[in-house]
Design an enzyme around this catalytic site. Structure first.
Site, PDB file in Angstrom:
ATOM      1  N   HIS A  79       0.869  -1.182   0.000  1.00 23.65           N
ATOM      2  CA  HIS A  79       0.000   0.000   0.000  1.00 23.65           C
ATOM      3  C   HIS A  79       0.909   1.236   0.000  1.00 23.65           C
ATOM      4  CE1 HIS A  79      -2.719   3.024   1.769  1.00 23.65           C
ATOM      5  NE2 HIS A  79      -3.715   2.246   1.398  1.00 23.65           N
ATOM      6  N   ASP A 118       3.242  -4.537   8.015  1.00 27.36           N
ATOM      7  CA  ASP A 118       2.039  -3.714   7.900  1.00 27.36           C
ATOM      8  C   ASP A 118       0.840  -4.650   8.060  1.00 27.36           C
ATOM      9  OD1 ASP A 118      -0.155  -2.295   7.122  1.00 27.36           O
ATOM     10  OD2 ASP A 118       0.622  -1.718   5.152  1.00 27.36           O
ATOM     11  N   GLN A 176      -4.323  -5.003   6.929  1.00 30.60           N
ATOM     12  CA  GLN A 176      -5.315  -5.932   6.380  1.00 30.60           C
ATOM     13  C   GLN A 176      -5.214  -7.312   7.025  1.00 30.60           C
ATOM     14  OE1 GLN A 176      -7.705  -5.046   4.348  1.00 30.60           O
ATOM     15  NE2 GLN A 176      -6.956  -3.030   3.758  1.00 30.60           N
ATOM     16  N   LYS A 205     -10.350  -0.347  10.408  1.00 27.07           N
ATOM     17  CA  LYS A 205     -10.531  -1.535   9.557  1.00 27.07           C
ATOM     18  C   LYS A 205     -10.896  -2.771  10.383  1.00 27.07           C
ATOM     19  CE  LYS A 205      -7.146  -0.002   6.131  1.00 27.07           C
ATOM     20  NZ  LYS A 205      -7.912   0.406   4.956  1.00 27.07           N
ATOM     21  N   CYS A 241      -4.643   2.399  -3.848  1.00 28.50           N
ATOM     22  CA  CYS A 241      -3.394   2.884  -3.227  1.00 28.50           C
ATOM     23  C   CYS A 241      -2.292   1.848  -3.365  1.00 28.50           C
ATOM     24  CB  CYS A 241      -3.587   3.263  -1.766  1.00 28.50           C
ATOM     25  SG  CYS A 241      -4.684   4.665  -1.543  1.00 28.50           S
TER      26      CYS A 241
END
Ligand code: PMP
Length: 415
Positions: A130, A207, A210, A233, A373
C-alpha cells in the site's frame, strides 16, 4: 430468503445499524456493503462506547486530579492493555497509539530508520505494498540517500520467497512488507519472510492493516520488530491506530513529535523524555478512539475469531465461484482461496472498473474501484485498476446474490 451459509454469522449483522439502511435516490436500495478493506462498519458496542464516553466520562487524561480526568485516564490505559492482549503483545508499553497504520509507519521511518540508517543502506519492500508502506520510505530514502529494493510478485499476485531473498544484501537494514495485500487479498508467508530478513540481519516491519481484521494476531510470535494497523478496519473508530514495537527498540528511538505528555522534565536548557509509549504520544491523544478500539476487540472476541475466519472463508469460496461464472470477468490474485482473505479483485473485458463500481452503486452495492493505493502493483499487472469486493463477517449470501445480479447488469449494459 436465501439459504444461509453453513457458517452463518447473521446474528452479527443486527449489531451494525448502518447495514439496515438503504442507499441511493428515491427510496434507494438496501445497502450491500462490500468495501470492508477500505473501512469496516461499526457495531453498536463500539458506537455506544464512544457515545457513553462523551456523554458521561469525557475529560483530558494524565493531567487532571479531578474525578473525570482520573476516570478517563484509567479508561485510556485499560484500552491500551486491552489492545495489547488482543494482538498478543507481552507488554502494554509496546503498544503506541497513533492516528492509524499510516502514522505508525511514518513514525518508524522517521524515528527508527531516519535516526540510524546511513547513505547506501538498503530497505526491502514488495511491489504489492500500500502507498502507506512505500511513500514514507521513498521520502526517507530521498533525504538520507538510502536504496529501496523491490521484491516482485508472481503472476498470481504472491510473493516468491526466493525472489524476496534475492533482494537482500549486507547493506539491508530493514524489510517492510504487508501481511495481507489490500488490493488482492493475498496472505503473505510472513513467517518465512521474517526468517529471511533475520538471516540477513535486517529489522522487520509488518504492515498488519489488512491482517488484523481477518484473524487473531500474535505479534510476539511473528518475530518482527514493528507491527502496524488501523482501528477503523477492525470495527473500531477512525483516527486511531497502533504501532507495536519491541520495547528495547522503542525506548532507544528518539521522539517522533514533541509536546505535552511525552516529557519527563522541560527547562529552558532542554528536555528529557518519558519511555514508550508516552514518548511517542505527544499532545492529547484520541482518547475516545482508543477506548472505542478496545470495545471493538471485546466485540470481535465475543463473536469468536474461528467463527469469523470460517464465515469469511465460506463467503470467499462462494463469491469467487459465482464471479468466475461470469463471462469475461477475471479475478486477480491467488487462485487458491486458502492463500487469501475475503477480497476479490477483478476486471471485466467490456467495462472499466469505475463503470462497474458506478452501476453496482445504482443497485445499492458498495465496492471499490481503482488502484487501491497500490499503484506499483497495478503497474506490475499492466492495468490502471480493478474492481474490488471485500467481505467482512457480517456479509451474507444475499450480499453475494446482489453483487452477482449487479454484475449481470454491468454485462448487459457493456456487453
Ligand atoms: N496498509 C494497508 C495494507 C492498507 O490497506 C491501508 C489502508 N487501506 C493502510 C496501510 C493505511 O491505513 P490508514 O489509511 O488507515 O492509515
Amino acid at each position: 430468503m436465501p439459504t444461509p451459509l453453513p457458517t452463518d454469522l447473521s446474528r452479527a449483522r443486527a449489531d451494525f445499524p448502518i447495514l439496515a439502511r438503504s442507499v441511493g435516490r428515491g427510496e434507494g436500495k438496501p445497502l450491500v456493503y462490500l468495501d470492508n478493506a477500505a473501512t469496516t462498519q461499526k457495531p453498536l458496542a463500539v458506537i455506544e462506547t464512544v457515545d457513553r464516553f462523551y456523554r458521561h466520562e469525557n475529560a483530558n487524561i494524565h493531567r487532571g486530579v479531578h474525578y473525570l480526568s482520573m476516570h478517563a485516564t484509567d479508561a485510556y490505559d485499560r484500552a491500551r492493555e486491552r489492545v495489547a492482549r488482543a494482538i498478543g503483545a507481552g507488554d502494554p508499553a509496546e503498544v503506541v497509539f497513533t492516528r492509524g497504520a499510516t502514522e505508525a509507519i511514518n513514525l518508524v521511518a522517521s524515528s527508527f530508520a531516519g535516526d540510524r540508517f546511513q547513505p547506501g543502506d538498503e530497505i526491502v519492500l514488495t511491489v504489492m505494498e500500500h502507498h502507506a508502506n512505500i511513500v514514507p520510505w521513498q521520502l526517507l530514502a530521498g533525504r538520507r540517500g538510502l536504496v529501496l529494493k523491490w521484491a516482485p510478485v508472481t503472476d498470481s499476485g504472491e510473493i516468491d520467497p526466493d525472489a524476496f531473498r534475492r533482494c537482500f544484501s549486507p547493506r539491508t537494514r530493514l524489510a517492510a512488507f504487508t501481511q495481507v495485500s489490500n488490493a488482492l487479498g493475498t496472505v503473505n508467508p510472513v513467517d518465512e519472510m521474517v526468517r529471511i530478513a533475520r538471516e540477513h540481519g535486517a529489522h522487520v516491519l509488518i504492515d498488519g492493516a489488512q491482517g488484523v481484521p481477518h484473524g487473531q494476531i500474535e505479534v510476539a510470535r511473528l518475530g518482527a520488530d514493528f507491527y502496524t494497523f488501523s482501528g477503523h478496519k477492525v470495527c473500531g473508530p477512525d483516527g486511531i491506530g497502533v504501532l507495536w514495537g519491541r520495547r528495547e527498540l522503542l525506548d532507544a528511538m528518539p521522539p517522533y513529535q514533541g509536546g505535552g505528555d511525552m516529557i519527563e522534565r522541560v527547562s529552558i536548557d532542554g528536555t528529557t523524555f518519558r519511555r514508550s509509549p508516552e514518548r511517542f504520544e505527544a499532545g492529547t491523544p484520541n482518547i475516545s478512539g482508543a477506548i472505542g478500539l478496545g470495545a471493538a476487540f471485546d466485540y470481535l472476541d465475543g463473536l469468536g475469531w474461528d467463527a469469523i475466519r470460517r464465515h469469511e472463508h465460506e463467503l470467499l469460496c462462494e463469491a469467487t465461484a459465482r464471479l468466475q461464472e461470469i463471462d469475461g470477468l477475471r479475478v486477480l490474485g491467488p487462485s487458491q482461496p486458502g492463500s487469501k482473505v475475503a477480497v476479490i479483485s477483478f476486471t471485466m473485458d467490456s467495462a472499466h472498473p469505475h463503470d462497474i463500481g458506478t452501476i453496482l452503486d445504482t443497485e445499492g452495492v458498495a465496492i471499490r474501484a481503482g488502484h487501491h493505493c497500490a499503484q506499483p502493483l497495478m503497474q506490475h499487472f499492466g492495468i490502471a485498476g480493478t474492481a474490488r469486493a471485500s467481505f467482512a463477517f457480517y456479509n451474507n449470501r444475499d450480499d453475494i446474490d446482489r453483487l452477482v445480479a449487479g454484475l449481470t447488469k454491468v454485462k448487459k449494459f457493456f456487453g
